[in-house]
Motif scaffolding. Sequence first.
Motif, mmCIF file in Angstrom:
data_model
loop_
_atom_site.group_PDB
_atom_site.id
_atom_site.type_symbol
_atom_site.label_atom_id
_atom_site.label_comp_id
_atom_site.label_asym_id
_atom_site.label_seq_id
_atom_site.Cartn_x
_atom_site.Cartn_y
_atom_site.Cartn_z
ATOM 1 N N THR A 19 -0.004 10.851 -10.615
ATOM 2 C CA THR A 19 -0.919 11.997 -10.624
ATOM 3 C C THR A 19 -0.174 13.290 -10.928
ATOM 4 O O THR A 19 -0.628 14.111 -11.744
ATOM 5 N N LEU A 68 1.222 6.200 -7.173
ATOM 6 C CA LEU A 68 0.037 6.931 -7.622
ATOM 7 C C LEU A 68 0.207 8.439 -7.468
ATOM 8 O O LEU A 68 -0.255 9.210 -8.323
ATOM 9 N N ILE A 69 0.858 8.855 -6.403
ATOM 10 C CA ILE A 69 1.135 10.287 -6.239
ATOM 11 C C ILE A 69 2.037 10.779 -7.363
ATOM 12 O O ILE A 69 1.790 11.829 -7.959
ATOM 13 N N MET A 72 0.824 -1.211 0.000
ATOM 14 C CA MET A 72 0.000 0.000 0.000
ATOM 15 C C MET A 72 0.855 1.257 0.000
ATOM 16 O O MET A 72 0.551 2.224 -0.708
ATOM 17 N N MET A 73 1.920 1.260 0.775
ATOM 18 C CA MET A 73 2.791 2.433 0.826
ATOM 19 C C MET A 73 3.450 2.674 -0.536
ATOM 20 O O MET A 73 3.468 3.800 -1.035
ATOM 21 N N GLY A 98 -9.988 1.192 -6.608
ATOM 22 C CA GLY A 98 -10.311 1.042 -5.190
ATOM 23 C C GLY A 98 -11.531 0.179 -4.971
ATOM 24 O O GLY A 98 -11.566 -0.654 -4.054
ATOM 25 N N TYR A 145 -8.672 5.737 -10.235
ATOM 26 C CA TYR A 145 -8.392 5.403 -8.832
ATOM 27 C C TYR A 145 -9.639 4.866 -8.138
ATOM 28 O O TYR A 145 -9.562 3.900 -7.368
ATOM 29 N N THR A 158 0.877 3.777 -3.140
ATOM 30 C CA THR A 158 0.478 5.165 -2.883
ATOM 31 C C THR A 158 1.520 6.141 -3.411
ATOM 32 O O THR A 158 1.175 7.148 -4.040
ATOM 33 N N MET A 159 2.780 5.823 -3.180
ATOM 34 C CA MET A 159 3.849 6.689 -3.700
ATOM 35 C C MET A 159 3.824 6.716 -5.230
ATOM 36 O O MET A 159 3.994 7.778 -5.844
#
Length: 128
Positions: free
Chosen positions: A66, A62-63, A55-56, A93, A89, A59-60
């Motif tokens: 984006t 995806l940031i 997940m971490m 999800g 996203y 998330t990085m």
Amino acid sequence: MTIDTHSQREPHSPLRRIIGSVSAILQTRLELIGIELAEEKDRLLAVLFLGLAAMMLVTMALIALTALVAITFWDTYRWQALAGITIVYAVAGLICALKARSGLRNAPLVFEETLAEFEKDRDIFRRP
């Protein structure tokens, strides 16, 4: 008087043997429960750690994605690009949430082997 001393000296009466057997069976089953519980705890901790790491990292990523898309389309289609990424996203999800729910519903029984052993023990004691 001899009868009383004789019954007290007999160490292997049928009742004692039955109680000893039941005690040994219960001890074995409790040990099996302990082993299964330890294995399940280890498995859950490993899955939890890997899940949090994934997940971490995602998330990085995806940031970064984006930011990349927003920078790329900033002059022409900034809000359309951000809306598209938001939709992607949201769908991803939703898919993850549905898979997680399915995984929880289809999870195997906890202590399945122990319950099977108790079932075998019950069948053995029911035989005439």
